[in-house]
Design an enzyme around this catalytic site. Structure first.
Site, mmCIF file in Angstrom:
data_model
loop_
_atom_site.group_PDB
_atom_site.id
_atom_site.type_symbol
_atom_site.label_atom_id
_atom_site.label_comp_id
_atom_site.label_asym_id
_atom_site.label_seq_id
_atom_site.Cartn_x
_atom_site.Cartn_y
_atom_site.Cartn_z
ATOM 1 C CG ASN A 14 -2.211 -0.817 0.910
ATOM 2 O OD1 ASN A 14 -3.049 -0.416 0.109
ATOM 3 N ND2 ASN A 14 -2.329 -1.981 1.541
ATOM 4 C CG MET A 90 0.704 -5.291 11.230
ATOM 5 S SD MET A 90 -0.913 -5.330 10.451
ATOM 6 C CE MET A 90 -1.541 -6.821 11.194
ATOM 7 C CG HIS A 109 -9.951 -3.266 8.184
ATOM 8 N ND1 HIS A 109 -9.073 -3.865 9.075
ATOM 9 C CD2 HIS A 109 -11.034 -4.074 8.116
ATOM 10 C CE1 HIS A 109 -9.610 -4.982 9.519
ATOM 11 N NE2 HIS A 109 -10.800 -5.135 8.960
ATOM 12 C CD GLU A 142 -10.853 7.625 20.839
ATOM 13 O OE1 GLU A 142 -12.013 7.180 20.677
ATOM 14 O OE2 GLU A 142 -10.459 8.708 20.356
ATOM 15 C CG ASP A 145 -9.780 -2.084 12.095
ATOM 16 O OD1 ASP A 145 -8.890 -1.280 11.781
ATOM 17 O OD2 ASP A 145 -9.565 -3.303 12.254
HETATM 18 C C1 GRF Z 1 -3.370 -4.746 3.858
HETATM 19 O O1 GRF Z 1 -4.240 -5.786 3.523
HETATM 20 C C2 GRF Z 1 -4.069 -3.716 4.688
HETATM 21 O O2 GRF Z 1 -5.413 -3.560 4.379
HETATM 22 C C3 GRF Z 1 -3.935 -4.267 6.082
HETATM 23 O O3 GRF Z 1 -2.644 -4.841 6.119
HETATM 24 C C4 GRF Z 1 -2.259 -5.209 4.797
HETATM 25 C C5 GRF Z 1 -0.958 -4.511 4.540
HETATM 26 O O4 GRF Z 1 -0.392 -4.853 3.289
HETATM 27 N N1 GRF Z 1 -4.167 -3.250 7.088
HETATM 28 P P1 GRF Z 1 0.847 -4.042 2.746
HETATM 29 O O5 GRF Z 1 1.913 -4.050 3.839
HETATM 30 O O6 GRF Z 1 0.402 -2.656 2.415
HETATM 31 O O7 GRF Z 1 1.305 -4.801 1.532
#
Ligand code: GRF
Length: 207
Positions: A14, A90, A109, A142, A145
């Site tokens: 991403n 994460m 998400h 807070e 998601d």
């Molecule tokens: C993606 O599926 C995003 O939606 C989720 O974690 C994943 C991250 O993928 N929060 P990347 O590290 O961007 O490849």
């Protein structure tokens, strides 16, 4: 110029979509810094390859979460960014962090929220047997998601799909949706109402 900080913990695909579609384009939207909590995150390499300032803030090295987050705040504030993008980040951010950047933190998400928040969203969707899932870009509050939804894209789930195949399908759309949402915010077209719904001033149709 509209400046971004991107927080990422892993692969960074991403992040790459933001680099390709916004940072390297002629648009006035640039990534000022990338921060990861994970020294092995491929996201850090992607930042380096593109001459973007990158920072490891290893959460394992901090006893208190507050100290870890204050270090991130110290870095982010140096760059005076307009928006913080969680792209596969994460860790849960505390209300101290969220309050510091009120309405300036967004997340991608891999489900149609409020369905399947938290970890392994694609597996949750396959296990539940839903016929449609997708991805969501939302402001971060807070909760896990739970923040105001900015944009969503639906994806059909076939009977044959498993966690991997659904993840691949959804990821393709994540790479379009996140840069689009960032662009809309940069253009000032995204407004959060008091009831936490989000109005997009134009381009609401067709994701
Ligand atoms: C993606 O599926 C995003 O939606 C989720 O974690 C994943 C991250 O993928 N929060 P990347 O590290 O961007 O490849």
């Amino acid at each position: 110029m509209f400046k971004l900080a991107v927080l990422a913990s892993g692969r960074g695909s991403n992040l790459q979509s933001i680099i390709d579609k916004l940072h390297l384009s002629k648009e006035d939207i640039k990534i000022s810094c990338v921060i990861s909590n994970n020294e092995r995150a491929h996201a850090l390499k992607r930042a380096k390859e593109n001459n973007i300032s990158f920072h490891l803030v290893d959460d394992q090295k901090y006893v208190k979460k507050g100290e870890y987050e204050r270090e991130m705040i110290r870095i982010i504030d140096k760059f005076n960014v307009d928006l913080i993008v969680l792209a596969g980040y994460m860790k849960i951010l505390s209300s101290e962090f969220i309050d510091h950047y009120k309405d300036k933190v967004i997340n991608i998400h891999p489900s149609l929220l409020p369905a399947f928040p938290g970890l392994n969203a694609q597996k949750q969707a396959v296990d539940y047997g839903v016929k449609i899932s997708g991805c969501t870009v939302h402001f971060v509050d807070e909760g896990v998601d739970t923040g105001p939804i900015i944009k969503q894209k639906a994806v059909y789930v076939n009977y044959e799909d498993n966690e991997d195949s659904l993840s691949r399908k959804i990821l393709k759309f994540e790479h379009q949706l996140l840069p689009k949402a960032i662009r809309l915010i940069a253009e000032g077209k995204v407004l959060i109402n008091k009831n936490r719904t989000v109005k997009i001033e134009e381009g609401e149709q067709g994701e």
